[in-house]
Design an enzyme around this catalytic site. Structure first.
Site, PDB file in Angstrom:
ATOM      1  N   ARG A  51       0.861  -1.189   0.000  1.00  0.00           N
ATOM      2  CA  ARG A  51       0.000   0.000   0.000  1.00  0.00           C
ATOM      3  C   ARG A  51       0.891   1.230   0.000  1.00  0.00           C
ATOM      4  O   ARG A  51       2.101   1.124   0.034  1.00  0.00           O
ATOM      5  CB  ARG A  51      -0.968  -0.039   1.190  1.00  0.00           C
ATOM      6  CG  ARG A  51      -0.291  -0.620   2.418  1.00  0.00           C
ATOM      7  CD  ARG A  51      -0.678  -0.012   3.682  1.00  0.00           C
ATOM      8  NE  ARG A  51      -0.551   1.408   3.689  1.00  0.00           N
ATOM      9  CZ  ARG A  51       0.587   2.060   3.922  1.00  0.00           C
ATOM     10  NH1 ARG A  51       1.735   1.433   4.132  1.00  0.00           N
ATOM     11  NH2 ARG A  51       0.595   3.391   3.935  1.00  0.00           N
ATOM     12  N   ALA A  53       0.945   5.146  -2.082  1.00  0.00           N
ATOM     13  CA  ALA A  53       0.902   5.443  -3.517  1.00  0.00           C
ATOM     14  C   ALA A  53       2.159   4.986  -4.291  1.00  0.00           C
ATOM     15  O   ALA A  53       2.042   4.276  -5.298  1.00  0.00           O
ATOM     16  CB  ALA A  53       0.632   6.933  -3.720  1.00  0.00           C
ATOM     17  N   ARG A  88      -6.899   0.083  -7.317  1.00  0.00           N
ATOM     18  CA  ARG A  88      -7.132   1.168  -6.362  1.00  0.00           C
ATOM     19  C   ARG A  88      -7.165   2.477  -7.152  1.00  0.00           C
ATOM     20  O   ARG A  88      -6.163   2.840  -7.777  1.00  0.00           O
ATOM     21  CB  ARG A  88      -6.044   1.200  -5.273  1.00  0.00           C
ATOM     22  CG  ARG A  88      -6.097  -0.036  -4.361  1.00  0.00           C
ATOM     23  CD  ARG A  88      -5.328   0.175  -3.091  1.00  0.00           C
ATOM     24  NE  ARG A  88      -5.987   1.117  -2.194  1.00  0.00           N
ATOM     25  CZ  ARG A  88      -5.408   1.580  -1.076  1.00  0.00           C
ATOM     26  NH1 ARG A  88      -4.186   1.187  -0.758  1.00  0.00           N
ATOM     27  NH2 ARG A  88      -6.047   2.428  -0.304  1.00  0.00           N
ATOM     28  N   ASP A 240      -1.409  10.944  -2.085  1.00  0.00           N
ATOM     29  CA  ASP A 240      -1.732   9.916  -3.080  1.00  0.00           C
ATOM     30  C   ASP A 240      -1.879  10.505  -4.463  1.00  0.00           C
ATOM     31  O   ASP A 240      -1.763   9.808  -5.469  1.00  0.00           O
ATOM     32  CB  ASP A 240      -3.018   9.188  -2.709  1.00  0.00           C
ATOM     33  CG  ASP A 240      -2.702   8.039  -1.779  1.00  0.00           C
ATOM     34  OD1 ASP A 240      -2.423   8.317  -0.604  1.00  0.00           O
ATOM     35  OD2 ASP A 240      -2.678   6.892  -2.258  1.00  0.00           O
ATOM     36  N   ASN A 250      -5.018  12.815   0.101  1.00  0.00           N
ATOM     37  CA  ASN A 250      -4.280  11.868   0.954  1.00  0.00           C
ATOM     38  C   ASN A 250      -5.280  11.139   1.853  1.00  0.00           C
ATOM     39  O   ASN A 250      -6.496  11.366   1.765  1.00  0.00           O
ATOM     40  CB  ASN A 250      -3.229  12.633   1.776  1.00  0.00           C
ATOM     41  CG  ASN A 250      -2.261  11.697   2.489  1.00  0.00           C
ATOM     42  OD1 ASN A 250      -1.726  10.768   1.878  1.00  0.00           O
ATOM     43  ND2 ASN A 250      -2.036  11.901   3.764  1.00  0.00           N
ATOM     44  N   LYS A 251      -4.768  10.289   2.690  1.00  0.00           N
ATOM     45  CA  LYS A 251      -5.608   9.449   3.558  1.00  0.00           C
ATOM     46  C   LYS A 251      -6.712  10.246   4.250  1.00  0.00           C
ATOM     47  O   LYS A 251      -6.474  11.351   4.735  1.00  0.00           O
ATOM     48  CB  LYS A 251      -4.688   8.762   4.589  1.00  0.00           C
ATOM     49  CG  LYS A 251      -5.356   7.845   5.584  1.00  0.00           C
ATOM     50  CD  LYS A 251      -6.218   6.780   4.957  1.00  0.00           C
ATOM     51  CE  LYS A 251      -5.491   5.893   3.971  1.00  0.00           C
ATOM     52  NZ  LYS A 251      -6.423   5.129   3.106  1.00  0.00           N
TER      53      LYS A 251
HETATM   54  O1  MRU Z   1      -4.620   3.419   1.878  1.00  0.00           O
HETATM   55  P1  MRU Z   1      -3.143   3.531   1.931  1.00  0.00           P
HETATM   56  O2  MRU Z   1      -2.547   2.926   3.151  1.00  0.00           O
HETATM   57  O3  MRU Z   1      -2.502   3.044   0.658  1.00  0.00           O
HETATM   58  O4  MRU Z   1      -2.886   5.092   2.014  1.00  0.00           O
HETATM   59  C1  MRU Z   1      -1.585   5.583   2.106  1.00  0.00           C
HETATM   60  C2  MRU Z   1      -1.544   7.052   2.263  1.00  0.00           C
HETATM   61  O5  MRU Z   1      -2.538   7.717   2.358  1.00  0.00           O
HETATM   62  C3  MRU Z   1      -0.196   7.709   2.212  1.00  0.00           C
HETATM   63  O6  MRU Z   1      -0.182   8.864   2.980  1.00  0.00           O
HETATM   64  C4  MRU Z   1       0.130   8.080   0.762  1.00  0.00           C
HETATM   65  O7  MRU Z   1      -0.023   6.985  -0.086  1.00  0.00           O
HETATM   66  C5  MRU Z   1       1.490   8.622   0.623  1.00  0.00           C
HETATM   67  S1  MRU Z   1       2.654   7.350   0.808  1.00  0.00           S
HETATM   68  C6  MRU Z   1       4.206   7.854   0.638  1.00  0.00           C
END
Ligand code: MRU
Length: 357
Positions: A51, A53, A88, A240, A250-251
């Site tokens: 997981r 990005a 995704r 992301d 982002n998350k």
């Molecule tokens: O759902 P995930 O765990 O893939 O989400 C990850 C995030 O939101 C990270 O902050 C993002 O991908 C940046 S990772 C360097």
């Protein structure tokens, strides 16, 4: 980064095999898994064994290469592209990495496509390590400057996991933190638990523990209180997808933190490789937001004695909504930290940065 004194990355190619660390087992079990079929790549991305990005992008590139090595026809390439692309929807690196592979291999004869696609996937992987390391060095300057002013331990709040587990190595938001630790800058990290998947509590805290970096896990709702009470010096998160005009997806929950940081005059930084910049999307509402299964809200994993079990924390029939990401408008963002440098979240600044070699 090191796990039990041994160097690891999150995905690697070794003896014709593609291996990953299965992140759904961390921090309770450190398990390495081989991806042996297209289906295993698809399911690793969907189930979030890999997981983050950048790592999603690298895994998809290997998945496509794996399938092209088996069957290099145009129709199979398009079919596989579509399968991986749909795993995704929000992380732009997925599309970016798949495009990097097909834009080259479709121009060459089928016989040469397999080897070439693997070469590109390896390059995407290795470039990601270089980018993240550079993001770490660039972001270190920001932490150093804050430390020079405050001359005491710097409290940094982070959301989700944007550490090495979300990339191939080093991470994005955590890379400057790893560098600050090596430079002996006193730091302490507030780790948002990050419901519903708990990437903060499970993964970020594990990474920080392995690096001996002082940290405290907090519930997602605690950040506002801490910021109001001057317990946070800066926020540092990943992305992301960043629009060319500077808005950051982002998350889920990142937006809430950014608004509270703005209200409390706390700088809010986003660390990202430029592969995360979406040059096409301008309107925030055009960003596809992944809606994940509601069972992620009701089901929790538990470690009881040495057994891993799962349980429901509310009735699984209860209606739920589980958007995995949100968008933070640029007005709440202080700076973007990339491998090409640091810039304001403004279209002309981002475009100039992208022209840097
Ligand atoms: O759902 P995930 O765990 O893939 O989400 C990850 C995030 O939101 C990270 O902050 C993002 O991908 C940046 S990772 C360097």
């Amino acid at each position: 980064m090191k796990v039990n004194k041994k160097d690891y990355s999150t995905i690697w190619f070794e003896n014709n095999k593609i291996k990953i660390i299965d992140q759904t087992k961390l921090p309770f079990k450190f398990e390495i898994k081989e991806l042996k079929s297209l289906q295993s790549f698809v399911s690793a991305i969907k189930k979030m064994e890999v997981r983050g990005a950048p790592l999603i992008g690298v895994t998809a590139a290997y998945g496509l290469a794996f399938e092209i090595l088996r069957e290099p026809s145009r129709s199979n390439i398009f079919k596989t592209y579509k399968k991986l692309f749909n795993c995704r929807p929000t992380a732009i690196n997925l599309r970016w990495a798949l495009d990097e592979v097909i834009n080259t291999v479709l121009k060459i004869p089928p016989k040469k496509r397999g080897k070439e696609s693997l070469k590109i996937a390896n390059k995407i992987r290795n470039d990601d390590i270089k980018s993240c390391k550079q993001i770490g060095k660039n972001g270190l300057e920001i932490i150093q400057n804050i430390y020079k002013k405050k001359k005491r331990c710097i409290n940094i709040l982070t959301h989700c996991n944007a550490g090495w587990l979300a990339t191939v190595d080093w991470g994005t938001a955590l890379a400057p933190i790893f560098f600050a630790k090596r430079k002996k800058i006193p730091i302490h990290i507030w780790v948002d638990e990050t419901r519903p998947r708990n990437q903060g509590a499970l993964l970020t805290s594990w990474e920080l523990k392995n690096e001996n970096i002082p940290h405290t896990v907090i519930v997602d709702n605690a950040g506002g209180h801490l910021m109001q009470n001057k317990e946070v010096d800066m926020c540092l998160v990943g992305s992301d997808r960043t629009t060319i005009s500077g808005n950051v997806c982002n998350k889920i929950g990142t937006y809430l933190k950014a608004v509270v940081a703005y209200e409390n005059k706390i700088p809010f930084f986003v660390a990202l490789p430029t592969s995360t910049i979406d040059k096409k999307i301008k309107k925030i509402s055009d960003i596809p937001i992944e809606i994940r299964d509601g069972s992620e809200l009701s089901k929790v994993n538990l470690k009881i004695k040495n057994k891993l079990l799962s349980a429901n924390i509310f009735e699984k029939e209860t209606p739920t909504l589980n958007p995995a990401f949100d968008v933070t408008p640029k007005k709440f963002i202080t700076k973007l930290i990339t491998e090409k440098g640091i810039c304001d979240p403004k279209e002309e600044k981002i475009k100039r940065l992208l022209r840097n070699r």
